[in-house]
Structures are given as structure tokens and as C-alpha cells.
Write a protein that holds these residues in place. Structure first.
Motif, PDB file in Angstrom:
ATOM      1  N   THR A  44       0.856  -1.176   0.000  1.00 52.67           N
ATOM      2  CA  THR A  44       0.000   0.000   0.000  1.00 52.67           C
ATOM      3  C   THR A  44       0.893   1.227   0.000  1.00 52.67           C
ATOM      4  O   THR A  44       1.697   1.423   0.914  1.00 52.67           O
ATOM      5  CB  THR A  44      -0.919   0.014   1.237  1.00 52.67           C
ATOM      6  N   VAL A  45       0.764   2.059  -1.023  1.00 56.19           N
ATOM      7  CA  VAL A  45       1.696   3.174  -1.202  1.00 56.19           C
ATOM      8  C   VAL A  45       1.114   4.510  -0.760  1.00 56.19           C
ATOM      9  O   VAL A  45       1.855   5.476  -0.564  1.00 56.19           O
ATOM     10  CB  VAL A  45       2.182   3.265  -2.662  1.00 56.19           C
ATOM     11  N   LEU A  46      -0.208   4.571  -0.611  1.00 53.50           N
ATOM     12  CA  LEU A  46      -0.814   5.807  -0.119  1.00 53.50           C
ATOM     13  C   LEU A  46      -2.156   5.489   0.513  1.00 53.50           C
ATOM     14  O   LEU A  46      -2.788   4.481   0.213  1.00 53.50           O
ATOM     15  CB  LEU A  46      -0.974   6.838  -1.243  1.00 53.50           C
ATOM     16  N   GLY A  47      -2.567   6.382   1.404  1.00 50.46           N
ATOM     17  CA  GLY A  47      -3.872   6.246   2.036  1.00 50.46           C
ATOM     18  C   GLY A  47      -4.462   7.613   2.328  1.00 50.46           C
ATOM     19  O   GLY A  47      -3.746   8.556   2.662  1.00 50.46           O
ATOM     20  N   CYS A  48      -5.774   7.705   2.183  1.00 46.56           N
ATOM     21  CA  CYS A  48      -6.504   8.925   2.493  1.00 46.56           C
ATOM     22  C   CYS A  48      -7.805   8.548   3.191  1.00 46.56           C
ATOM     23  O   CYS A  48      -8.571   7.725   2.679  1.00 46.56           O
ATOM     24  CB  CYS A  48      -6.807   9.716   1.218  1.00 46.56           C
ATOM     25  N   VAL A  49      -8.047   9.123   4.353  1.00 44.66           N
ATOM     26  CA  VAL A  49      -9.288   8.922   5.103  1.00 44.66           C
ATOM     27  C   VAL A  49      -9.869  10.304   5.392  1.00 44.66           C
ATOM     28  O   VAL A  49      -9.212  11.136   6.036  1.00 44.66           O
ATOM     29  CB  VAL A  49      -9.044   8.156   6.412  1.00 44.66           C
ATOM     30  N   TYR A  50     -11.080  10.538   4.917  1.00 47.19           N
ATOM     31  CA  TYR A  50     -11.694  11.858   5.073  1.00 47.19           C
ATOM     32  C   TYR A  50     -12.969  11.770   5.893  1.00 47.19           C
ATOM     33  O   TYR A  50     -13.877  11.003   5.573  1.00 47.19           O
ATOM     34  CB  TYR A  50     -11.998  12.462   3.700  1.00 47.19           C
ATOM     35  N   ASP A  89     -12.001  -1.704   4.783  1.00 46.79           N
ATOM     36  CA  ASP A  89     -12.263  -0.928   5.993  1.00 46.79           C
ATOM     37  C   ASP A  89     -10.999  -0.266   6.532  1.00 46.79           C
ATOM     38  O   ASP A  89     -11.074   0.796   7.153  1.00 46.79           O
ATOM     39  CB  ASP A  89     -12.835  -1.819   7.101  1.00 46.79           C
ATOM     40  N   PHE A  90      -9.841  -0.909   6.323  1.00 45.92           N
ATOM     41  CA  PHE A  90      -8.657  -0.431   7.033  1.00 45.92           C
ATOM     42  C   PHE A  90      -7.419  -0.241   6.161  1.00 45.92           C
ATOM     43  O   PHE A  90      -6.370   0.169   6.677  1.00 45.92           O
ATOM     44  CB  PHE A  90      -8.307  -1.389   8.182  1.00 45.92           C
ATOM     45  N   ALA A  91      -7.493  -0.477   4.859  1.00 41.94           N
ATOM     46  CA  ALA A  91      -6.287  -0.405   4.024  1.00 41.94           C
ATOM     47  C   ALA A  91      -5.618   0.964   4.100  1.00 41.94           C
ATOM     48  O   ALA A  91      -4.403   1.074   4.323  1.00 41.94           O
ATOM     49  CB  ALA A  91      -6.638  -0.746   2.572  1.00 41.94           C
ATOM     50  N   ALA A  92      -6.377   2.024   3.914  1.00 41.84           N
ATOM     51  CA  ALA A  92      -5.797   3.371   3.957  1.00 41.84           C
ATOM     52  C   ALA A  92      -5.329   3.719   5.361  1.00 41.84           C
ATOM     53  O   ALA A  92      -4.217   4.238   5.564  1.00 41.84           O
ATOM     54  CB  ALA A  92      -6.824   4.398   3.473  1.00 41.84           C
ATOM     55  N   ALA A  93      -6.155   3.427   6.357  1.00 37.84           N
ATOM     56  CA  ALA A  93      -5.823   3.773   7.736  1.00 37.84           C
ATOM     57  C   ALA A  93      -4.656   2.953   8.272  1.00 37.84           C
ATOM     58  O   ALA A  93      -3.918   3.415   9.148  1.00 37.84           O
ATOM     59  CB  ALA A  93      -7.049   3.595   8.619  1.00 37.84           C
ATOM     60  N   ALA A 133     -11.852   2.726  10.153  1.00 43.11           N
ATOM     61  CA  ALA A 133     -10.837   3.614   9.589  1.00 43.11           C
ATOM     62  C   ALA A 133     -10.587   4.813  10.499  1.00 43.11           C
ATOM     63  O   ALA A 133      -9.437   5.197  10.749  1.00 43.11           O
ATOM     64  CB  ALA A 133     -11.255   4.077   8.197  1.00 43.11           C
ATOM     65  N   LEU A 134     -11.661   5.425  11.005  1.00 41.51           N
ATOM     66  CA  LEU A 134     -11.476   6.563  11.902  1.00 41.51           C
ATOM     67  C   LEU A 134     -10.816   6.140  13.204  1.00 41.51           C
ATOM     68  O   LEU A 134      -9.992   6.879  13.752  1.00 41.51           O
ATOM     69  CB  LEU A 134     -12.817   7.243  12.193  1.00 41.51           C
ATOM     70  N   THR A 135     -11.154   4.962  13.702  1.00 40.11           N
ATOM     71  CA  THR A 135     -10.523   4.483  14.928  1.00 40.11           C
ATOM     72  C   THR A 135      -9.015   4.367  14.746  1.00 40.11           C
ATOM     73  O   THR A 135      -8.233   4.818  15.601  1.00 40.11           O
ATOM     74  CB  THR A 135     -11.109   3.127  15.336  1.00 40.11           C
ATOM     75  N   LEU A 136      -8.574   3.772  13.643  1.00 32.91           N
ATOM     76  CA  LEU A 136      -7.143   3.634  13.384  1.00 32.91           C
ATOM     77  C   LEU A 136      -6.484   4.998  13.204  1.00 32.91           C
ATOM     78  O   LEU A 136      -5.361   5.216  13.673  1.00 32.91           O
ATOM     79  CB  LEU A 136      -6.924   2.759  12.151  1.00 32.91           C
ATOM     80  N   CYS A 137      -7.173   5.910  12.544  1.00 34.62           N
ATOM     81  CA  CYS A 137      -6.620   7.261  12.390  1.00 34.62           C
ATOM     82  C   CYS A 137      -6.532   7.973  13.728  1.00 34.62           C
ATOM     83  O   CYS A 137      -5.598   8.756  13.956  1.00 34.62           O
ATOM     84  CB  CYS A 137      -7.463   8.063  11.407  1.00 34.62           C
ATOM     85  N   TYR A 138      -7.482   7.720  14.612  1.00 31.36           N
ATOM     86  CA  TYR A 138      -7.422   8.317  15.943  1.00 31.36           C
ATOM     87  C   TYR A 138      -6.224   7.783  16.719  1.00 31.36           C
ATOM     88  O   TYR A 138      -5.603   8.526  17.499  1.00 31.36           O
ATOM     89  CB  TYR A 138      -8.719   8.042  16.702  1.00 31.36           C
ATOM     90  N   ILE A 158      -1.619   4.859   7.326  1.00 31.58           N
ATOM     91  CA  ILE A 158      -1.569   6.071   8.143  1.00 31.58           C
ATOM     92  C   ILE A 158      -1.089   5.740   9.557  1.00 31.58           C
ATOM     93  O   ILE A 158      -0.216   6.418  10.115  1.00 31.58           O
ATOM     94  CB  ILE A 158      -2.951   6.753   8.162  1.00 31.58           C
ATOM     95  N   LEU A 159      -1.631   4.675  10.138  1.00 31.97           N
ATOM     96  CA  LEU A 159      -1.243   4.279  11.495  1.00 31.97           C
ATOM     97  C   LEU A 159       0.226   3.896  11.574  1.00 31.97           C
ATOM     98  O   LEU A 159       0.961   4.380  12.449  1.00 31.97           O
ATOM     99  CB  LEU A 159      -2.115   3.112  11.953  1.00 31.97           C
ATOM    100  N   GLU A 160       0.678   3.005  10.692  1.00 30.41           N
ATOM    101  CA  GLU A 160       2.065   2.548  10.780  1.00 30.41           C
ATOM    102  C   GLU A 160       3.045   3.667  10.432  1.00 30.41           C
ATOM    103  O   GLU A 160       4.145   3.724  10.998  1.00 30.41           O
ATOM    104  CB  GLU A 160       2.267   1.323   9.904  1.00 30.41           C
ATOM    105  N   SER A 161       2.650   4.583   9.561  1.00 36.61           N
ATOM    106  CA  SER A 161       3.500   5.730   9.257  1.00 36.61           C
ATOM    107  C   SER A 161       3.626   6.665  10.463  1.00 36.61           C
ATOM    108  O   SER A 161       4.601   7.408  10.580  1.00 36.61           O
ATOM    109  CB  SER A 161       2.935   6.510   8.065  1.00 36.61           C
ATOM    110  N   ALA A 162       2.637   6.605  11.364  1.00 33.65           N
ATOM    111  CA  ALA A 162       2.650   7.432  12.574  1.00 33.65           C
ATOM    112  C   ALA A 162       3.362   6.754  13.734  1.00 33.65           C
ATOM    113  O   ALA A 162       3.411   7.314  14.833  1.00 33.65           O
ATOM    114  CB  ALA A 162       1.219   7.786  12.978  1.00 33.65           C
ATOM    115  N   GLY A 163       3.899   5.548  13.498  1.00 32.02           N
ATOM    116  CA  GLY A 163       4.626   4.836  14.536  1.00 32.02           C
ATOM    117  C   GLY A 163       3.852   3.726  15.207  1.00 32.02           C
ATOM    118  O   GLY A 163       4.361   3.065  16.116  1.00 32.02           O
ATOM    119  N   GLY A 164       2.606   3.498  14.782  1.00 35.41           N
ATOM    120  CA  GLY A 164       1.805   2.438  15.360  1.00 35.41           C
ATOM    121  C   GLY A 164       2.032   1.108  14.679  1.00 35.41           C
ATOM    122  O   GLY A 164       2.812   0.991  13.729  1.00 35.41           O
TER     123      GLY A 164
END
Length: 254
Positions: A110-116, A210-214, A187-192, A217-223
Motif C-alpha cells: 500500500t503506497v498511499l492512504g486517504c481517510v476523510y 475498511d482499514f487499508a488506507a488507515a 478507519a477513523l478508529t485507526l486514524c485516531y 496512516i497508522l504505521e507511518s505514525a509509529g503504530g
């Protein structure tokens, strides 16, 4: 390869879909399918069609894997992974907690993710190898390392094979943490978690869209996120996600 143009396209499509969902939030919605513990709306299909049309204007050869159906691309093409409304039950009941999720997978990565989140006008984005952002600001997971300090989402219901098992797990974790929260949107939970608002998420049944983008985002944030596919379907399984600091596996042990 630089995937910034594709991320820009994904964000534009997600925001376009979010605008539609916000405009129609207070309408009476047509139900396409009413399942035991879920709802499928006509608007789910309409929103995915809107996203796909916007993306295919710029990337007509890309494939699509979505909650509301798939579309083939050219051989070996990248694949958009789309959830047009993550939190459909919330949306249907007038609860303003839902989002649009768009990811791009190239091969196995997965090279990019966007959750709006259109109701909060919060857009989470990530490119592989770079810090994730919330409305352009870099975000990072919390540093909380004690369960007693943590805010945790534990799915506890209907898809454990036994609802009772899920409720027992919920009770087991809730006695260890500061607070439990259930948003109704994976997705919002993972982004939170990525933004340091939550600290962990445990769910026994979740789909890739449900979670591909998030996930990125999560692992890029250190999770961290561990996905265990089900025996029947590689895109459905269970998830344990956390900030990378909590002793979450020990906390889950009975």
C-alpha cells in the motif's frame, strides 16, 4: 516512484464523496440490504461510483477493489481500495461519525492512504515512507505505555463465532484501561490512534477496504497493526492495532 499525484487524486475524490455525504446526511436513505448487524445503502453504491469516476478520469487503467464491487484494470496495474462510507450504520441513524477511505496498492504494498471525515472536515493522508498528516499537519501516535492510561476500542459483538466471547473480551480489557470507546468506524478508529487520540483497537472481523488506507496512516505514525486473515477469505479477518508501546498482547491474555 513519486505517488504524490495519486495521493492528490485520492484526496480530491474522497473530499468530493464527503461533500455528497454531508449534503445528504439528513435525508431518508434507501436501504439496499438489511443484514443482521449491518446495513447497505443505495448511497454506498452511488458514493463509490462517484469516487471511481473521479479517479478513473486521471488513472483509467487502475483496478478497483471496493466494498461496493470491483473493477479490473490493465495487467499488473495498481489497485485502488475504496470504502465509500465506513460507518454506514452510523450514517443511516444520523450519527455523524463516518468517513470515506481510499488507498492505493501496488503489488503487495500500500503506497498511499486517504481517510476523510466530512463532518469534522478532517483529512488524514499518508505516503509510504513519509510521516502521515492530518489536514497537512504531521501526526504521531501517543507514547502511552501503561494499559491504565489507555483509551481502547474493543469490538465485542456479533462476529466472534460467539457474541458471548466478544463481550467477555470487552469486559476483560475494560477493567484494565482508562476508557473504552466504540466509534462505529474502523478507519477513523485507526486514524485516531495515529493522531494520539486512541491507543489500541481490537476487532474480530474486518474487511480490507475498511482499514487499508488507515493501516498505512497508522504505521507511518509509529503504530502497529496485525491482520489475521480468515480461513474463508483473504480480505476478511481480525485486527489488533496499537500505538506500538502498550503491552496489548499481554492485556488480551486471560
Amino acid at each position: 516512484m513519486d505517488y504524490r499525484p495519486q495521493l492528490s487524486a485520492a484526496e480530491q475524490a474522497a473530499r468530493l464523496a464527503g461533500k455528497l455525504l454531508k449534503e445528504r446526511f439528513h435525508e431518508v436513505h434507501r436501504v439496499d440490504a438489511e443484514l443482521a448487524h449491518d446495513i447497505k445503502l443505495q448511497l454506498d453504491r452511488e458514493t463509490q461510483e462517484l469516487i471511481v469516476a473521479a479517479l478513473r478520469q486521471r488513472y483509467p487503467d487502475y483496478a478497483v477493489l471496493g466494498e461496493e464491487g470491483c473493477a479490473a484494470g490493465s495487467s499488473g496495474a495498481p489497485e485502488w481500495i475504496i470504502d465509500p462510507i465506513d460507518g454506514t450504520v452510523n450514517y443511516f441513524y444520523g450519527i455523524p461519525i463516518f468517513c470515506v477511505s481510499v488507498a492505493l496498492r501496488v503489488g503487495e504494498q500500500t503506497v498511499l492512504g486517504c481517510v476523510y471525515d466530512p463532518m469534522q472536515d478532517e483529512c488524514y493522508t499518508a505516503l509510504a515512507g513519509e510521516p502521515p498528516r492530518l489536514n497537512g499537519r504531521e501526526i504521531r501516535v501517543s507514547t502511552r505505555s501503561r494499559m491504565a492510561e489507555a483509551v481502547v476500542f474493543v469490538g465485542h459483538g456479533t462476529h466472534d463465532g460467539s457474541g458471548e466471547a466478544g463481550v467477555r473480551r470487552f469486559a476483560h480489557i475494560s477493567s484494565q484501561v482508562r476508557k473504552m470507546r466504540i466509534l462505529g468506524s474502523a478507519a477513523l478508529t485507526l486514524c485516531y490512534i495515529a493522531a494520539g487520540r486512541f491507543d489500541a483497537y481490537i476487532e474480530s472481523r474486518i474487511n480490507l477496504w475498511d482499514f487499508a488506507a488507515a493501516h498505512l496512516i497508522l504505521e507511518s505514525a509509529g503504530g502497529r497493526l496485525e491482520f489475521t486473515p480468515s480461513a474463508e477469505n483473504a480480505v476478511t479477518g481480525s485486527v489488533i492495532a496499537w500505538n506500538g508501546h502498550l503491552p496489548i498482547h499481554a492485556a488480551l491474555a486471560y
